[in-house]
Write an enzyme that holds these catalytic residues in place. Sequence first.
Site, PDB file in Angstrom:
ATOM      1  N   LYS A   1      42.727  59.168  89.890  1.00 47.13           N
ATOM      2  CA  LYS A   1      43.792  59.753  89.057  1.00 47.13           C
ATOM      3  C   LYS A   1      45.009  58.820  89.004  1.00 47.13           C
ATOM      4  CE  LYS A   1      42.420  64.573  89.802  1.00 47.13           C
ATOM      5  NZ  LYS A   1      41.327  64.381  90.773  1.00 47.13           N
TER       6      LYS A   1
ATOM      7  N   ASP B   1      50.906  55.438  86.856  1.00 43.41           N
ATOM      8  CA  ASP B   1      52.020  54.539  87.143  1.00 43.41           C
ATOM      9  C   ASP B   1      52.355  53.779  85.863  1.00 43.41           C
ATOM     10  OD1 ASP B   1      53.891  52.844  88.623  1.00 43.41           O
ATOM     11  OD2 ASP B   1      52.726  53.411  90.392  1.00 43.41           O
ATOM     12  N   ILE B   2      53.278  52.827  85.983  1.00 49.66           N
ATOM     13  CA  ILE B   2      53.620  51.993  84.838  1.00 49.66           C
ATOM     14  C   ILE B   2      52.458  51.052  84.535  1.00 49.66           C
ATOM     15  CG2 ILE B   2      56.087  52.145  85.338  1.00 49.66           C
ATOM     16  CD1 ILE B   2      55.906  49.295  86.492  1.00 49.66           C
TER      17      ILE B   2
ATOM     18  N   ARG C   1      30.435  75.951  88.999  1.00 47.21           N
ATOM     19  CA  ARG C   1      29.967  76.830  90.064  1.00 47.21           C
ATOM     20  C   ARG C   1      28.586  77.384  89.703  1.00 47.21           C
ATOM     21  NH1 ARG C   1      33.216  74.526  92.333  1.00 47.21           N
ATOM     22  NH2 ARG C   1      35.123  75.228  93.377  1.00 47.21           N
TER      23      ARG C   1
ATOM     24  N   GLY D   1      30.995  70.273  93.730  1.00 47.09           N
ATOM     25  CA  GLY D   1      31.368  69.867  95.076  1.00 47.09           C
ATOM     26  C   GLY D   1      30.799  70.754  96.145  1.00 47.09           C
ATOM     27  N   ARG D   2      31.585  71.730  96.576  1.00 47.72           N
ATOM     28  CA  ARG D   2      31.213  72.543  97.732  1.00 47.72           C
ATOM     29  C   ARG D   2      29.902  73.309  97.591  1.00 47.72           C
ATOM     30  NH1 ARG D   2      37.265  74.752  98.431  1.00 47.72           N
ATOM     31  NH2 ARG D   2      37.205  74.170  96.233  1.00 47.72           N
TER      32      ARG D   2
END
Length: 251
Positions: A80, A83-84, A193, A226-227
């Site tokens: 993610k 920044d510049i 899910r 994921g989980r």
Amino acid sequence: MKTLTPAERLIVAADFKPASDTADWSERGRIKVRTAILQFAWSLKGTGVYLKVNSALRAFGYDLIDEIHSCGLKVFADLKLFDIGETLATDGMFLREAKPEIVTTVCTAGVKAMQVLKAELPDTEVLGVTVLTSLKDADTHAMFSCSTEEAVLRFAQVAADAEINGFISAPKELALLRAQFGVLFSLNAPAIRPAWAVVANDDQNLKRAMTPAEAIKAGADRIVVGRPITQAENPYDAVMRTIDEIASAMA
């Protein structure tokens, strides 16, 4: 975008973390988390899926990407980046050596910053995060003065103007994005899910969640799980079960 196999449509989130219930950091600290991630990666060898890592990359560095590749898996570097432009260009230079298959940036970084990141990563798919799946309409109204759906479309347009490869959004916005942008950009959906999964301490906004089959039918090119897999008694079997569900939805 090339045609993806059912396995290539699955990104498994290896979001392992240190234990918070021990005073001795060394017992369940960074080293053991790194070991757990690599053991998990080896357990999925041969499946053909992507492994998503984010906090672990900040803890261990980009050598972890090479180690996951050695397990025969593709890498989704969910950094993610925000920044510049000059800093994102530098990020791209470092990542180019590590060769992750996918990297994420944040659409609010702006067009120019995302453009220079992509320019440094010609062989990596760069995806723009639109609105985090944990946010609700009240959050986006407070932060962006618009609904969640309006914010997703607004930030996706910024990513499209930057000519990166695709978007990250909640499953509920997939149909909107597909209608707006067609097949020019890949759609990648977290907050997936499976109907058979029971997830402990779930912090996702389930109103914006879907099952794997629902997300694929709604237009997702890839889904992130994921989980439901990492917490499964047999993660390999959970991966194969999810791949089968994806394949059935594609039929």
